[in-house]
Design an enzyme around this catalytic site. Structure first.
Site, mmCIF file in Angstrom:
data_model
loop_
_atom_site.group_PDB
_atom_site.id
_atom_site.type_symbol
_atom_site.label_atom_id
_atom_site.label_comp_id
_atom_site.label_asym_id
_atom_site.label_seq_id
_atom_site.Cartn_x
_atom_site.Cartn_y
_atom_site.Cartn_z
ATOM 1 N N ASP A 63 0.841 -1.198 0.000
ATOM 2 C CA ASP A 63 0.000 0.000 0.000
ATOM 3 C C ASP A 63 0.876 1.248 0.000
ATOM 4 O OD1 ASP A 63 -2.305 -1.484 0.046
ATOM 5 O OD2 ASP A 63 -2.563 -1.369 2.232
ATOM 6 N N TYR A 68 4.161 -9.194 7.342
ATOM 7 C CA TYR A 68 3.855 -7.809 7.672
ATOM 8 C C TYR A 68 4.083 -7.558 9.161
ATOM 9 C CZ TYR A 68 1.169 -8.140 3.299
ATOM 10 O OH TYR A 68 0.780 -8.349 2.004
ATOM 11 N N TYR A 128 -5.594 -9.179 2.212
ATOM 12 C CA TYR A 128 -5.700 -7.777 2.612
ATOM 13 C C TYR A 128 -5.560 -7.692 4.137
ATOM 14 C CZ TYR A 128 -7.472 -6.723 -2.076
ATOM 15 O OH TYR A 128 -7.614 -6.567 -3.434
#
Length: 412
Positions: free
Chosen positions: A232, A298, A370
């Protein structure tokens, strides 16, 4: 019809140069040029019919108009056209006027010829041989550095410079930078007051920060970044970086020192983007990069609306570990992604600490998971989610990608 009768029928269409006469039988015999083959056939026909020898004027040839006698001239035009372009291999292509192509095909059909060679094939070969002799470069049918297109109708040479590719990994240290260039949404790249007449939605991108020094080094027209997925805009890319291939379009220089280029990119993008270049690549590597779905790790900072004890938080995360998540296209990307439900697995998830009532979490997910919606639930579009399990509103305060590994690197 024997070969002498075929020759007589061909000559009956009009003046035919030796090149073109030989081409009608171009796939017969070996070790002869089409001109030599045509001359031999002409002499054989004259002997068989007891006619005086006649050497044709190439310029009066009803098929090629003398072009096949001007291959040296075309070769010089090609060498002039590629002047200033660095290359080692080349390929010749030819655009034949439609009337010429139809004329020779008419003869093939009328006489049921089995072994003809098209005009463009001889032009490509003979001009290629002449270019190689003049320039010392090598013809390459599969992966040439440059392609020269001869336009027989216009008498021009068009040069296509094939791209150069190199592979590496990039790190993004600054939030707010997209991976690739985005046209301004208001003017679609034309330039307006909203984008300060730049035509860009964002002032910079990873693609441009890497591409600008590369374009200069290769004296190229453009650079296109192909990444193994994308983060992102508000996420950083840390750890060992994200694999990418940079495609250099229309390079006039090809022998670039990648170590020096790496240093220059990192100097110009200092503190924002860093690259580690690994070597040269090709189009197949781009396709492989795009098709090989990479797993990503992440690091996120999660905020919960209301008090949640560390034990409660960790127990909620355990309910997501190894689970397949059903995600309808998130609201935040619905304007540019197909509206459908995707299933992605959470491979691993754990809490690594807390700060000011917020929790640090590390997540390893399949490509396409996501993460923000895994936490928030996106108003029920993602199930299950951390917010759903906790029964409280949850959101991602910050997100960093810390590892990108291809399926092969995971041993799958």
């Amino acid at each position: 019809m024997d070969i002498i009768q075929e020759v007589e029928a061909i000559l009956g269409y009009g003046d035919t140069c030796n090149h073109c006469l030989g081409r009608f039988f171009g796939k017969r015999s070996f070790g002869l040029t089409n001109e030599e083959r045509g001359r031999a056939l002409r002499v054989a026909h004259e002997l068989a019919t007891n006619e005086p020898h006649h050497e044709p004027d190439p310029e009066s040839c009803w098929i090629c108009g003398g072009e096949l006698s001007r291959t040296e001239e075309w070769a010089k035009r090609v060498v002039e056209a590629v002047d200033g372009i660095e290359f080692e291999t080349f390929l010749i292509g030819t655009k034949v006027p439609p009337l010429v192509a139809e004329s020779e095909e008419m003869v093939w059909s009328d006489l049921s010829l089995r072994d003809p060679e098209p005009l463009k094939a001889e032009m490509n070969r003979e001009v290629g041989k002449a270019v190689s002799a003049i320039s010392g470069k090598t013809a390459d049918l599969k992966k040439p550095d440059v392609v020269a297109i001869l336009d027989l109708g216009e008498g021009t040479v068009e040069v296509q410079v094939n791209p150069v590719f190199f592979v590496g990994r990039y790190l993004k240290y600054e939030r707010g930078i997209p991976q690739t260039h985005w046209d301004c949404r208001a003017c679609r790249g034309a330039g307006c007051e909203k984008c300060n007449f730049t035509g860009k939605q964002y002032a910079d991108s990873v693609e441009e920060l890497i591409g600008r020094p590369a374009i200069e080094a290769f004296n190229a027209a453009n650079a296109v970044l192909h990444g193994a997925g994308r983060e992102d805009i508000d996420a950083r890319m840390l750890g060992s970086g994200r694999p990418f291939v940079l495609e250099i379009e229309e390079p006039r220089k090809r022998s670039v020192d990648l170590a020096a280029l790496e240093a220059e990119i990192n100097r110009e993008a200092a503190g924002r983007v860093e690259v580690h270049l690994e070597g040269w690549a090709d189009r197949k590597m781009v396709q492989s990069l795009k098709s090989d779905k990479a797993h990503k790790k992440y690091r996120i900072l999660v905020e919960i609306d209301g008090s949640v004890t560390p034990d409660e938080f960790r127990a909620a995360l355990d309910q997501l570990k190894g689970v397949t998540i059903r995600q309808r296209t998130p609201n935040r990307v619905a304007h540019r992604r197909a509206d459908k439900v995707r299933e992605r697995q959470v491979l691993d998830i754990e809490c690594t600490g807390s700060v000011d009532g917020r929790y640090w979490v590390e997540v390893v997910g399949e490509a396409g998971l996501y993460i923000k919606e895994l936490v928030s639930g996106d108003n029920g579009r993602t199930q299950p989610s951390l917010a759903q399990i906790l029964g409280r509103t949850a959101s991602v305060v910050s997100l960093d990608v810390v590892l990108v590994k291809t399926a092969n690197e995971y041993g799958e």
